[in-house]
Design an enzyme around this catalytic site. Structure first.
Site, short mmCIF file in Angstrom:
data_model
loop_
_atom_site.label_atom_id
_atom_site.label_comp_id
_atom_site.label_asym_id
_atom_site.label_seq_id
_atom_site.Cartn_x
_atom_site.Cartn_y
_atom_site.Cartn_z
N SER A 1 -4.05 1.17 -18.39
CA SER A 1 -3.66 -0.22 -18.14
C SER A 1 -3.59 -1.06 -19.40
O SER A 1 -2.78 -1.98 -19.48
CB SER A 1 -4.63 -0.87 -17.15
OG SER A 1 -5.95 -0.82 -17.64
N HIS B 1 -1.34 2.45 -12.39
CA HIS B 1 -0.29 1.81 -13.20
C HIS B 1 0.92 2.72 -13.36
O HIS B 1 1.79 2.44 -14.19
CB HIS B 1 -0.84 1.41 -14.57
CG HIS B 1 -1.75 0.24 -14.52
ND1 HIS B 1 -1.29 -1.06 -14.64
CD2 HIS B 1 -3.09 0.16 -14.33
CE1 HIS B 1 -2.33 -1.89 -14.54
NE2 HIS B 1 -3.42 -1.18 -14.35
N LYS C 1 -0.23 -3.31 -7.38
CA LYS C 1 0.70 -3.42 -8.50
C LYS C 1 2.12 -3.21 -7.99
O LYS C 1 2.73 -4.16 -7.50
CB LYS C 1 0.27 -2.47 -9.63
CG LYS C 1 -1.12 -2.87 -10.12
CD LYS C 1 -1.74 -1.93 -11.10
CE LYS C 1 -3.26 -2.05 -11.12
NZ LYS C 1 -3.86 -3.33 -10.86
#
Lengths: 80, 399
Positions: B185, B213, B244
């Site tokens: 990240s 991610h 996300k």
């Protein structure tokens, strides 16, 4: 198999590279309060000690120690 | 002595931050206008630090699914998955996640943080060993700590170092869970997953990959780095988040191991919490379908990311990784990073600021995350803000 004296010697040498202003490092030196290590640095130091001693050192030893002496004794117990 | 004494160092840090007049923590979002725009402290601001990679938070399909679920299923389950909290939507999402990854098992958790807490504490107990990539997320460290496993670290993204440290364990390597991430990240750098899998398997260890991610970012179907590196069939557990690319909140684990089902009954962070809200499950399912059916979103995200990365590299910024949806610029001091971060905000661009001791290697990072929803004009504005501040800093250094 590394004993306390060998471990303390290696740890002392390593801590000299981690501490600012080359503070005097004695067995009673507190890693955080006296030598200014943060949590990331402490974990990095454990990895470096693993390489110097060629042994696995679980992070689990860290919450038990505050001083250089306590860390050296914890590492000696792992090594034993 | 008070229980609050332990907060003294934090209070000191907060006082020093307050004295600068710049506070990067808990920035108030007065109004959210779109996936990429907000009003911050009264000022229209481009959001370039929200990890909203596919820009689906305002997608009509996702929003409408949420509205329908609110109307049909109410505001919450008010119960654990172990009690009354398993609705048809929860079970359907687990089936859809398993199918997406081509595996038989999936478990949904209430947050991504809880997914790591719940999986790692259940999988690895005091008699087990976990070997973590040094740069793993706090949720991974916390999950390992909760389970009580023997925790070791290997140097970030270094397969040779992993090999050395697993060899030190001898027979215990076969009782070890190697934990890594797909895309990290802070810098957005990618794990050499094929190499790490080879090392882990050679030592008989299992491998666990957090693709928080990387879901929606890479791989032929967008499932992440394991797919991208051709090792989906070699990874034992994949964990991810809904917060996300999927634009919601929640987490999951998928695995080809049938034993994953037993984790439901052993994982305290799974059992002793309310299950995800039905409207969140609904928007997540819709977002997963958009991710799966619209690879153009991924392509647009990468176009935006490569534009920003190339522009900042050309201006001489020190960047933390090759081009990717996370573009982190590195500064020499916390003060320089802090002032640059504020300068960006003053120019209508919100990004993240990351400082030691929260960062590995003492890095001071101004971190942008791109979205497929960023327009060309917004990318231009972001670039202009970075460039003008960079010129200001160079002139100040000379002057």
């Amino acid at each position: 198999m590394a004993n306390y004296d060998t471990i303390y010697h290696e740890l002392h040498g390593l801590l000299e590279s981690y501490t600012q202003d080359k503070q005097k490092i004695v067995p009673e030196s507190r890693l955080v309060d006296d030598l200014g290590l943060d949590s990331m640095q402490t974990m990095e130091m454990v990895m470096d000690m693993e390489d110097r001693l060629d042994m696995a050192i679980p992070l689990n030893v860290l919450p038990e120690v505050q001083t250089v002496d306590e860390l050296a004794r914890a590492l000696a117990r792992v090594a034993a | 002595m008070s229980v609050f004494d332990k907060f003294a160092p934090i209070a000191e840090v907060r006082r020093r931050i307050a004295a600068t007049g710049v506070d990067p923590l808990g920035v108030p979002i007065d109004e959210i206008r779109s996936a990429t725009e907000a009003v911050v402290r009264g000022r229209p601001t481009i959001l370039a630090g929200s990890n909203n990679y596919l820009g689906l938070t305002f997608d009509p399909d996702c929003v409408n699914a949420g509205i329908a679920a609110l109307q049909d299923e109410g505001t919450g389950t008010t119960g654990s998955r172990m009690a009354n909290g398993s609705y048809a939507g929860h079970l359907a999402l687990e089936a859809e996640l398993a199918a997406f990854y081509g595996v038989s098992q999936a478990i949904v958790f209430s947050t991504g943080y809880q997914a790591n807490l719940g999986m790692l504490s259940a999988l690895a107990g005091p008699r087990d060993v976990v070997m973590l990539d040094a740069d793993c997320h706090a949720s991974i460290y916390d999950g390992v700590k909760l389970g009580g496993a023997q925790a070791l670290r290997f140097r970030h993204n270094d397969a040779a170092d992993l090999d050395k440290r697993l060899r030190r364990l001898g027979e215990r390597a076969a009782e070890t869970l190697v934990v890594v991430e797909g895309i990290y990240s802070m810098l957005g750098d990618q794990a050499p997953l094929a190499d790490l899998c080879e090392v882990a398997h050679r030592h008989g260890a299992l491998i666990y990959v957090d693709e928080a991610h990387s879901l929606g970012i890479c791989g032929a179907t967008g499932s992440g780095v394991a797919e991208h590196d051709g090792v989906l069939d070699q990874v034992d557990f994949i964990v991810g988040t809904f917060s996300k690319s999927l634009g919601a909140a929640g987490g999951y684990c998928v695995s080809r191991h049938a034993e994953l089902e037993m984790v439901r009954y052993a994982s305290r962070p799974y059992i002793f919490t309310a299950s995800p809200v039905p409207s969140v499950i609904a928007t997540t399912r819709a977002a997963l379908e958009r991710l799966r059916s619209t690879p153009g979103l991924r392509d647009q995200l990468w176009r935006n990311a490569e534009r920003l990365h190339a522009a900042l590299a050309a201006e001489g910024f020190t960047l933390g990784a090759p081009p990717g949806p996370v573009v982190a610029t590195m500064f020499d001091t916390p003060e320089a990073a802090l002032m640059f971060w504020q300068g960006l905000l003053d120019n209508g661009v919100y990004v993240n600021l990351m400082l030691p001791p929260a960062t590995p290697n003492g890095w001071c990072l101004v971190r942008a995350s791109l979205s497929a929803a960023h327009t060309d004009a917004q990318i231009d504005h972001i670039i202009d803000a970075f460039v003008s501040l960079g010129q200001r800093d160079r002139e100040a250094a000379i002057g």
